[in-house]
Enzyme design. Structure first.
Site, PDB file in Angstrom:
ATOM      1  N   TYR A 170     -39.168  22.070 -10.487  1.00 36.13           N
ATOM      2  CA  TYR A 170     -40.123  22.681 -10.155  1.00 36.13           C
ATOM      3  C   TYR A 170     -41.456  22.144  -9.996  1.00 36.13           C
ATOM      4  O   TYR A 170     -42.509  22.527  -9.632  1.00 36.13           O
ATOM      5  CB  TYR A 170     -40.553  24.257 -10.967  1.00 36.13           C
ATOM      6  CG  TYR A 170     -40.471  23.938 -12.429  1.00 36.13           C
ATOM      7  CD1 TYR A 170     -41.670  23.371 -12.975  1.00 36.13           C
ATOM      8  CD2 TYR A 170     -39.261  24.095 -13.379  1.00 36.13           C
ATOM      9  CE1 TYR A 170     -41.960  23.211 -14.508  1.00 36.13           C
ATOM     10  CE2 TYR A 170     -39.489  23.914 -14.769  1.00 36.13           C
ATOM     11  CZ  TYR A 170     -40.386  23.263 -15.229  1.00 36.13           C
ATOM     12  OH  TYR A 170     -40.643  23.080 -16.443  1.00 36.13           O
ATOM     13  N   LYS A 171     -41.296  20.571 -10.285  1.00 34.44           N
ATOM     14  CA  LYS A 171     -42.469  19.871 -10.070  1.00 34.44           C
ATOM     15  C   LYS A 171     -42.388  19.346  -8.649  1.00 34.44           C
ATOM     16  O   LYS A 171     -42.706  19.785  -7.522  1.00 34.44           O
ATOM     17  CB  LYS A 171     -42.496  18.797 -11.265  1.00 34.44           C
ATOM     18  CG  LYS A 171     -42.642  19.612 -12.572  1.00 34.44           C
ATOM     19  CD  LYS A 171     -42.522  18.820 -13.886  1.00 34.44           C
ATOM     20  CE  LYS A 171     -42.863  19.638 -15.212  1.00 34.44           C
ATOM     21  NZ  LYS A 171     -42.558  18.923 -16.313  1.00 34.44           N
ATOM     22  N   PHE A 229     -42.431  14.243 -23.969  1.00 36.51           N
ATOM     23  CA  PHE A 229     -42.599  15.598 -23.742  1.00 36.51           C
ATOM     24  C   PHE A 229     -42.543  16.349 -24.878  1.00 36.51           C
ATOM     25  O   PHE A 229     -41.390  16.344 -25.547  1.00 36.51           O
ATOM     26  CB  PHE A 229     -42.173  16.051 -22.440  1.00 36.51           C
ATOM     27  CG  PHE A 229     -42.685  17.344 -21.947  1.00 36.51           C
ATOM     28  CD1 PHE A 229     -43.856  17.440 -21.188  1.00 36.51           C
ATOM     29  CD2 PHE A 229     -41.789  18.551 -22.360  1.00 36.51           C
ATOM     30  CE1 PHE A 229     -44.373  18.554 -20.858  1.00 36.51           C
ATOM     31  CE2 PHE A 229     -42.645  19.909 -21.742  1.00 36.51           C
ATOM     32  CZ  PHE A 229     -43.793  19.761 -20.968  1.00 36.51           C
ATOM     33  N   ASP A 281     -34.796  11.975 -19.583  1.00 39.64           N
ATOM     34  CA  ASP A 281     -35.624  13.188 -18.995  1.00 39.64           C
ATOM     35  C   ASP A 281     -36.237  12.894 -17.668  1.00 39.64           C
ATOM     36  O   ASP A 281     -37.405  11.979 -17.689  1.00 39.64           O
ATOM     37  CB  ASP A 281     -36.489  13.918 -19.920  1.00 39.64           C
ATOM     38  CG  ASP A 281     -37.104  15.265 -19.618  1.00 39.64           C
ATOM     39  OD1 ASP A 281     -37.264  15.228 -18.335  1.00 39.64           O
ATOM     40  OD2 ASP A 281     -37.412  15.961 -20.337  1.00 39.64           O
TER      41      ASP A 281
HETATM   42  C1  LIG Z   1     -41.992  19.795 -17.529  1.00 35.85           C
HETATM   43  C2  LIG Z   1     -41.154  19.129 -18.320  1.00 35.85           C
HETATM   44  C3  LIG Z   1     -40.336  19.735 -19.055  1.00 35.85           C
HETATM   45  C4  LIG Z   1     -40.095  21.349 -19.030  1.00 35.85           C
HETATM   46  O1  LIG Z   1     -38.960  21.807 -19.587  1.00 35.85           O
HETATM   47  P1  LIG Z   1     -38.624  23.074 -19.520  1.00 35.85           P
HETATM   48  O2  LIG Z   1     -37.365  23.483 -20.402  1.00 35.85           O
HETATM   49  O3  LIG Z   1     -38.131  23.466 -17.839  1.00 35.85           O
HETATM   50  O4  LIG Z   1     -39.704  24.068 -19.582  1.00 35.85           O
HETATM   51  C5  LIG Z   1     -39.412  18.843 -19.926  1.00 35.85           C
HETATM   52  N1  LIG Z   1     -39.357  17.611 -19.956  1.00 35.85           N
HETATM   53  C6  LIG Z   1     -40.732  16.897 -19.438  1.00 35.85           C
HETATM   54  C7  LIG Z   1     -40.488  15.536 -19.510  1.00 35.85           C
HETATM   55  C8  LIG Z   1     -41.398  17.700 -18.398  1.00 35.85           C
HETATM   56  O5  LIG Z   1     -42.275  17.024 -17.701  1.00 35.85           O
END
Ligand SMILES: *Cc1c(COP(=O)(O)O)cnc(C)c1O
Length: 421
Positions: A227-228, A124, A202
């Site tokens: 939040y997912k 990501f 992650d």
């Molecule tokens: C959604 C997501 C994030 C989001 O990170 P935030 O700091 O909460 O905005 C990070 N890593 C991955 C792999 C994601 O899917």
């Protein structure tokens, strides 16, 4: 082609079907974006109202002792049970991005692993940005990205070779946000351990949809957002896991008062808390913490193994229908076909991806609005959230895509893209 009547029967017999009623639903629309922002649990709404009217509204400062100080610990215990870790190994708070910065910086300061930050092309963007920023603070050459030949799969031979040739601190996403590729966590942790390396996993796109056993997978560090698939609410606090063997030797690079051994002594000297609590920074975001509790409760109640089983069944149905109906129309599957290496979203592409996506959002011909998401340059992601996605909805979405392309109704949309897709 599977008959609609048969698919409806699956919904009727689905043991998880009843959890759908635990969430708030818009009328006449199919939500396929639970992998980006999960739905609002009814119980969360109630809890928030009670927090506003009573805990904050009336009890005010007294609420810290009555509930709020304990709240992050209670959540940590629930996340620990979901991930099979000890409650003392879990910390709730901040965003995934901030936590990643803290933990990677702490691992660099530990000087136990070679000074190299490794990521891969499926990761990501925020993970890559954080690593690049950290590398600039240490040694610009320290960051290395493994590039795979395609955007769907991690090439495990490349990854294995990387550990041999470029040991260091790795950051990988257990489920890739674009393709939903799912890594074999334990195998990779063992490769890392054999080559003087550590992995920060992650779990953002996996938690709540994939069964994760941090102990069995020999995980040392993991983090992710809630939040997912865990339905914790927009921007809900992240979770951080650090194994008990490791956290006593780590230093938090942001020495805030909530990471102090006894914050309410107001000691002029900083002494870190004993456990993982040392990674806390400032005052916990109480409203957001309140909002995330019901989501994890529902997941624990439904059972992550049952959720994963339904997710596999649903993504397989989607892919089977894709093959029959959509492949002949120019759609391509951008997710692994094998369920063992796929998370809970299915990604498709088409030369007209963007406009087809707009057509879904506008409503399929004589049917409901469908909400997937678009990820540049060509990916349409369909998130399957087994707690509320119905089998019939998958059928309707595929049928809708077929109609949109047949009728060329997507031609009325232009190519302009708004800020949040
Ligand atoms: C959604 C997501 C994030 C989001 O990170 P935030 O700091 O909460 O905005 C990070 N890593 C991955 C792999 C994601 O899917």
């Amino acid at each position: 082609m599977k008959e609609l009547s048969e698919i409806k029967k699956w919904d009727a017999e689905d043991p998880l079907a009843r959890y759908r009623s635990h969430f708030v639903h818009g009328q006449e629309e199919i939500y396929m974006d639970g992998n980006s922002l999960g739905k609002l649990p009814l119980e969360t709404k109630k809890k928030m109202e009670e927090t506003l009217s009573n805990a904050w509204g009336k009890r005010l400062i007294r609420s810290w002792n009555e509930d709020w100080l304990e709240l992050p610990l209670r959540l940590a215990a629930k996340y620990a049970s979901l991930l099979n870790a000890a409650p003392e190994e879990l910390l709730i708070g901040e965003s995934t991005s901030v936590r990643l910065f803290q933990i990677v910086q702490a691992l660099l300061q530990l000087k136990k692993y070679p000074l190299r930050l490794v990521t891969d092309s499926l990761n990501f963007p925020t993970d890559n940005y954080i690593l690049e920023g950290l590398a600039e603070m240490h040694s610009k050459e320290a960051v290395y990205r493994i590039d795979y030949p395609d955007e769907i799969n991690a090439n495990l031979d490349h990854l294995k070779k990387a550990f041999e040739e470029k040991p260091g601190i790795y950051c990988l996403s257990l489920v890739s946000y674009k393709s939903a590729f799912l890594y074999p966590m334990k195998t990779i942790n063992q490769w890392a351990a054999a080559h003087d390396s550590i992995i920060v996993w992650d779990l953002s796109h996996a938690v709540g949809a994939v069964a994760i056993d941090l102990k069995a997978a020999e995980c040392k560090v993991a983090l992710g957002c809630s939040y997912k698939y865990l339905n914790g609410g927009p921007g809900a606090p992240a979770f951080l896991y650090v194994t008990q063997e490791l956290y006593p030797s780590l230093k938090n690079p942001i020495q805030g008062w909530f990471g102090h051994q006894s914050p309410f002594e107001f000691d002029p000297k900083y002494t870190p808390a004993e456990g993982i609590q040392r990674f806390a920074v400032g005052t916990p975001p109480v409203l957001s913490l309140q909002a995330m509790e019901s989501g994890v409760d529902i997941t624990l109640q439904a059972g992550i193994k049952n959720i994963r089983a339904k997710s596999i069944q649903q993504t397989e149905l989607f892919i089977q229908l894709f093959k029959e109906k959509l492949k002949p129309l120019g759609f391509q599957l951008e997710s692994p076909e094998d369920s063992q290496i796929r998370g809970s979203h299915v990604t498709l592409s088409h030369t007209e991806s963007w406009r087809i996506c707009q057509a879904l959002l506008q409503g399929i011909p004589n049917g409901p609005v469908v909400i997937p998401d678009f990820r540049p340059p060509r990916f349409i992601r369909f998130g399957i959230a087994p707690l509320y996605t119905r089998f019939e909805e998958i059928y309707t979405v595929v049928h809708g895509l077929e109609q949109i392309v047949h009728s060329q109704s997507y031609l009325q949309f232009d190519q302009k893209k708004p800020t949040v897709t």
